[in-house]
Design an enzyme around this catalytic site. Structure first.
Site, PDB file in Angstrom:
ATOM      1  N   GLU A 174       1.916  26.462  19.924  1.00  0.00           N
ATOM      2  CA  GLU A 174       2.594  26.832  18.665  1.00  0.00           C
ATOM      3  C   GLU A 174       2.320  25.686  17.707  1.00  0.00           C
ATOM      4  O   GLU A 174       2.934  24.625  17.815  1.00  0.00           O
ATOM      5  CB  GLU A 174       4.102  26.995  18.897  1.00  0.00           C
ATOM      6  CG  GLU A 174       4.475  28.120  19.853  1.00  0.00           C
ATOM      7  CD  GLU A 174       4.369  29.499  19.217  1.00  0.00           C
ATOM      8  OE1 GLU A 174       4.078  29.604  18.015  1.00  0.00           O
ATOM      9  OE2 GLU A 174       4.566  30.487  19.953  1.00  0.00           O
TER      10      GLU A 174
ATOM     11  N   CYS B 111       7.439  24.884  10.559  1.00  0.00           N
ATOM     12  CA  CYS B 111       6.081  25.429  10.664  1.00  0.00           C
ATOM     13  C   CYS B 111       6.002  26.760   9.930  1.00  0.00           C
ATOM     14  O   CYS B 111       4.935  27.185   9.518  1.00  0.00           O
ATOM     15  CB  CYS B 111       5.724  25.617  12.127  1.00  0.00           C
ATOM     16  SG  CYS B 111       6.951  26.603  12.980  1.00  0.00           S
TER      17      CYS B 111
HETATM   18  P1  NAD Z   1       3.357  16.286  16.783  1.00  0.00           P
HETATM   19  O1  NAD Z   1       2.123  17.049  17.123  1.00  0.00           O
HETATM   20  O2  NAD Z   1       3.187  14.926  16.189  1.00  0.00           O
HETATM   21  O3  NAD Z   1       4.269  16.093  18.064  1.00  0.00           O
HETATM   22  C1  NAD Z   1       4.721  17.176  18.830  1.00  0.00           C
HETATM   23  C2  NAD Z   1       5.055  16.689  20.225  1.00  0.00           C
HETATM   24  O4  NAD Z   1       3.861  16.230  20.840  1.00  0.00           O
HETATM   25  C3  NAD Z   1       6.026  15.528  20.277  1.00  0.00           C
HETATM   26  O5  NAD Z   1       6.829  15.649  21.427  1.00  0.00           O
HETATM   27  C4  NAD Z   1       5.102  14.332  20.418  1.00  0.00           C
HETATM   28  O6  NAD Z   1       5.729  13.232  21.033  1.00  0.00           O
HETATM   29  C5  NAD Z   1       4.029  14.907  21.303  1.00  0.00           C
HETATM   30  N1  NAD Z   1       2.736  14.226  21.204  1.00  0.00           N
HETATM   31  C6  NAD Z   1       2.210  13.594  20.126  1.00  0.00           C
HETATM   32  N2  NAD Z   1       0.996  13.099  20.445  1.00  0.00           N
HETATM   33  C7  NAD Z   1       0.759  13.432  21.732  1.00  0.00           C
HETATM   34  C8  NAD Z   1      -0.325  13.208  22.628  1.00  0.00           C
HETATM   35  N3  NAD Z   1      -1.420  12.554  22.253  1.00  0.00           N
HETATM   36  N4  NAD Z   1      -0.218  13.701  23.881  1.00  0.00           N
HETATM   37  C9  NAD Z   1       0.878  14.377  24.271  1.00  0.00           C
HETATM   38  N5  NAD Z   1       1.924  14.627  23.466  1.00  0.00           N
HETATM   39  C10 NAD Z   1       1.867  14.162  22.219  1.00  0.00           C
HETATM   40  O7  NAD Z   1       4.220  17.238  15.857  1.00  0.00           O
HETATM   41  P2  NAD Z   1       5.628  16.939  15.197  1.00  0.00           P
HETATM   42  O8  NAD Z   1       5.383  16.015  14.042  1.00  0.00           O
HETATM   43  O9  NAD Z   1       6.638  16.572  16.213  1.00  0.00           O
HETATM   44  O10 NAD Z   1       6.031  18.382  14.660  1.00  0.00           O
HETATM   45  C11 NAD Z   1       5.590  18.893  13.476  1.00  0.00           C
HETATM   46  C12 NAD Z   1       4.437  19.848  13.698  1.00  0.00           C
HETATM   47  O11 NAD Z   1       4.857  20.860  14.617  1.00  0.00           O
HETATM   48  C13 NAD Z   1       4.039  20.589  12.456  1.00  0.00           C
HETATM   49  O12 NAD Z   1       2.641  20.687  12.389  1.00  0.00           O
HETATM   50  C14 NAD Z   1       4.660  21.955  12.642  1.00  0.00           C
HETATM   51  O13 NAD Z   1       4.044  22.986  11.930  1.00  0.00           O
HETATM   52  C15 NAD Z   1       4.540  22.143  14.108  1.00  0.00           C
HETATM   53  N6  NAD Z   1       5.501  23.131  14.574  1.00  0.00           N
HETATM   54  C16 NAD Z   1       5.033  24.336  14.986  1.00  0.00           C
HETATM   55  C17 NAD Z   1       5.917  25.319  15.399  1.00  0.00           C
HETATM   56  C18 NAD Z   1       5.417  26.663  15.838  1.00  0.00           C
HETATM   57  O14 NAD Z   1       6.197  27.383  16.458  1.00  0.00           O
HETATM   58  N7  NAD Z   1       4.189  27.038  15.562  1.00  0.00           N
HETATM   59  C19 NAD Z   1       7.292  25.054  15.421  1.00  0.00           C
HETATM   60  C20 NAD Z   1       7.736  23.811  15.001  1.00  0.00           C
HETATM   61  C21 NAD Z   1       6.822  22.850  14.596  1.00  0.00           C
END
Ligand code: NAD
Length: 516
Positions: A271, A305
């Site tokens: 997602e 998102c």
């Molecule tokens: P992010 O990708 O920075 O982090 C998401 C998660 O991944 C966090 O738990 C983070 O600690 C982890 N993470 C980060 N780098 C990682 C790595 N290298 N390996 C493993 N895990 C890692 O995103 P964010 O800033 O927390 O959230 C915002 C983003 O999420 C936006 O792009 C938003 O659109 C998206 N989002 C999507 C949905 C959906 O349902 N499509 C819902 C909510 C948020």
């Protein structure tokens, strides 16, 4: 001029804050026990409205991650054999506990994420519904039994839990993003390791304790909050016993995890990010469209998102639409979400606000006009004014990137074809919104728009019973609805010899024994 209310929160709330923080576990949940990190390491969780430290949590290491996948793998086979009714009842109890503790959960979310309390309460309701929905689905995930068309086999098709899962969640919806994964995983009979976002892990910590109270067996849900995301995901994803990763977060991190997932041929649900269009046609009910735009753009301070990233408005009604929207945006009050009457909380961290400022500056440099807001609000906390931009040129970054903040760029169009082309001109395909009183046009846009979700005359459509997810670079798979549980099951087919083939040939003797 944006209204701000930076009054410190009153002492009554402060007491409740201390109480809920005291109830929130600070350790790692591994095999049913809360424990410290293997190296004793910790990290701080901050309140984005005050920049004060809320809590210090254990920061999982590679060793802790390995212990968590051990526990999940160990628990998998007995958990898979638990009757569906048992899993359903666990989910139902956890739903009831979420209702009982709704105020605690909402308070924690406002504290760690910044959203106003009323919105946090809305998320408790939405997030809780996944527990109820999947408690109802758990016993209804049927297989089938049929005869092969050629008649030589009986075919038994069963759903089985896919196996231990790694669940990684983002910071913007701390409860709902976790329950949207945990509930279907439990319903399907999977064990799991949850890695919450570093910025907002407290809600997950509290929720995991609630699941223990609801009776979840040791090892089924393990929680490894950490300051080191990759250090936790790497050993888990390298473990051949892991069978699935479900990730919600940004597209770049999702893509990187998909590459790693190939080594172990993991099932993946992704997602990811969005760049949602909100199209207002000349035949729209303007008040409805403005209300929809406010909901789709401003909910969660735009840090969603599903946020409307681009407001595409027919040129003949654009001035009216902008005037009405500007009025609503100016009426919003920015401040600490714990205080009554606040509509817009802080951005999640300093970096997020800086990137918003850069997006607005880029648009202005290219000729955009600021109608409302446009600037940061000084003081402790990462506050930014609700901002409305017009005359935004197509090349502006604000139209091409995920804004993730309370900034609304308006662009005009002159025909349906142009609106569709503009809406689809992005690598993303998550949420879209269409406002028109012409239902045929609305359904036609549904056919033409390349987005997994579309709201027709409505600005918020997420629901536990609906399949949520994107196309293109917004992701793979669906969460919620019947589709949501399918992500956690695999299909097994058993071909059985035709039972009639084993009927012994009749002899005069057997005919006599049978008596006919
Ligand atoms: P992010 O990708 O920075 O982090 C998401 C998660 O991944 C966090 O738990 C983070 O600690 C982890 N993470 C980060 N780098 C990682 C790595 N290298 N390996 C493993 N895990 C890692 O995103 P964010 O800033 O927390 O959230 C915002 C983003 O999420 C936006 O792009 C938003 O659109 C998206 N989002 C999507 C949905 C959906 O349902 N499509 C819902 C909510 C948020």
């Amino acid at each position: 001029m944006t209204m701000t209310d930076m009054t410190p929160v009153d002492s009554g709330i402060q007491e409740r804050v201390q109480d809920v923080l005291a109830k929130t576990p600070t350790g790692l949940l591994i095999n049913g026990q809360w424990r410290a990190a293997s190296d004793g390491g910790t990290f701080n969780v901050e309140n984005p409205a005050t920049e004060e430290i809320l809590a210090t949590l254990a920061s999982a290491t590679r060793e802790d991650a390995a212990a968590a996948i051990d526990a999940a793998a160990e628990a998998q086979s007995s958990w898979a054999r638990t009757p569906a009714r048992t899993r359903a009842e666990l989910l139902r109890r956890s739903f009831d506990l979420v209702q009982e503790r709704a105020d605690d959960l909402a308070l924690l979310m406002t504290l760690e994420m910044g959203k106003p309390l009323a919105e946090a309460a809305g998320e408790v309701k939405y997030g809780g519904e996944f527990l109820r929905w999947y408690s109802e689905e758990a016993a209804r995930d049927y297989g089938r039994h049929m005869e092969a068309p050629e008649g030589h086999l009986r075919m038994l098709v069963s759903k089985k839990p896919v196996g231990p899962c790694l669940l990684i969640t983002p910071w913007n919806f701390p409860l709902a993003m976790a329950t949207r994964k945990i509930a279907p995983a439990i319903a399907a009979g999977c064990t799991m390791v949850l890695k919450p976002a570093r910025l907002t892990p407290l809600t997950s910590q509290y929720f995991a304790q609630l699941m223990i109270e609801a009776g979840i067996p040791a090892g089924v849900l393990n929680v490894v909050s950490s300051a080191l995301a990759a250090a936790v995901s790497e050993p888990i994803m390298a473990d051949p016993r892991l069978r699935k990763i479900s990730f919600t977060g940004s597209t770049p991190v999702g893509k990187a995890l998909m590459k790693v997932a190939t080594d172990n041929v993991l099932r993946t649900s992704m997602e990811l990010g969005g760049n949602g269009p909100l199209i207002v046609f000349e035949d729209a009910d303007l008040d409805k469209a403005v209300a929809g735009a406010m909901a789709a753009k401003m909910r969660n301070m735009g840090e969603a998102c599903t946020a409307a990233n681009r407001l595409l408005v027919h040129e003949t009604i654009a001035d009216q639409f902008v005037a009405k929207l500007a009025e609503k945006m100016k009426a919003l009050t920015v401040g600490n979400g714990l205080n009554h009457g606040i509509n817009v909380g802080p951005m999640i961290e300093a970096k997020a606000r800086e990137s918003l400022e850069a997006l607005v500056q880029d648009a202005v440099d290219r000729g955009a006009k600021i109608v409302v807001g446009g600037s940061r609000i000084d003081g402790p906390g990462h506050f930014f004014e609700p901002t409305l931009l017009t005359n935004v040129p197509a090349e502006a970054r604000v139209l091409r990137e995920e804004i993730f903040g309370p900034v609304a760029p308006v662009v005009t169009f002159s025909s349906e074809n142009e609106a569709v082309a503009m809406a689809n001109s992005t690598e993303y395909g998550l949420a879209s919104y269409v406002f028109t009183e012409n239902i045929s046009r609305g359904l036609r846009i549904g056919d033409r728009i390349e987005f997994g979700l579309m709201g027709l005359n409505v600005g918020v459509i997420s629901n536990a019973a609906a399949p949520f997810g994107g196309v293109k670079q917004s992701g793979l798979g669906r969460e919620g609805g019947a589709e949501g549980i399918a992500e956690y099951t695999t299909t097994q087919y058993i071909g059985i010899e035709n039972p009639w083939d084993t009927l012994p040939a009749e002899t005069p003797q057997s005919r006599q024994t049978r008596g006919n």
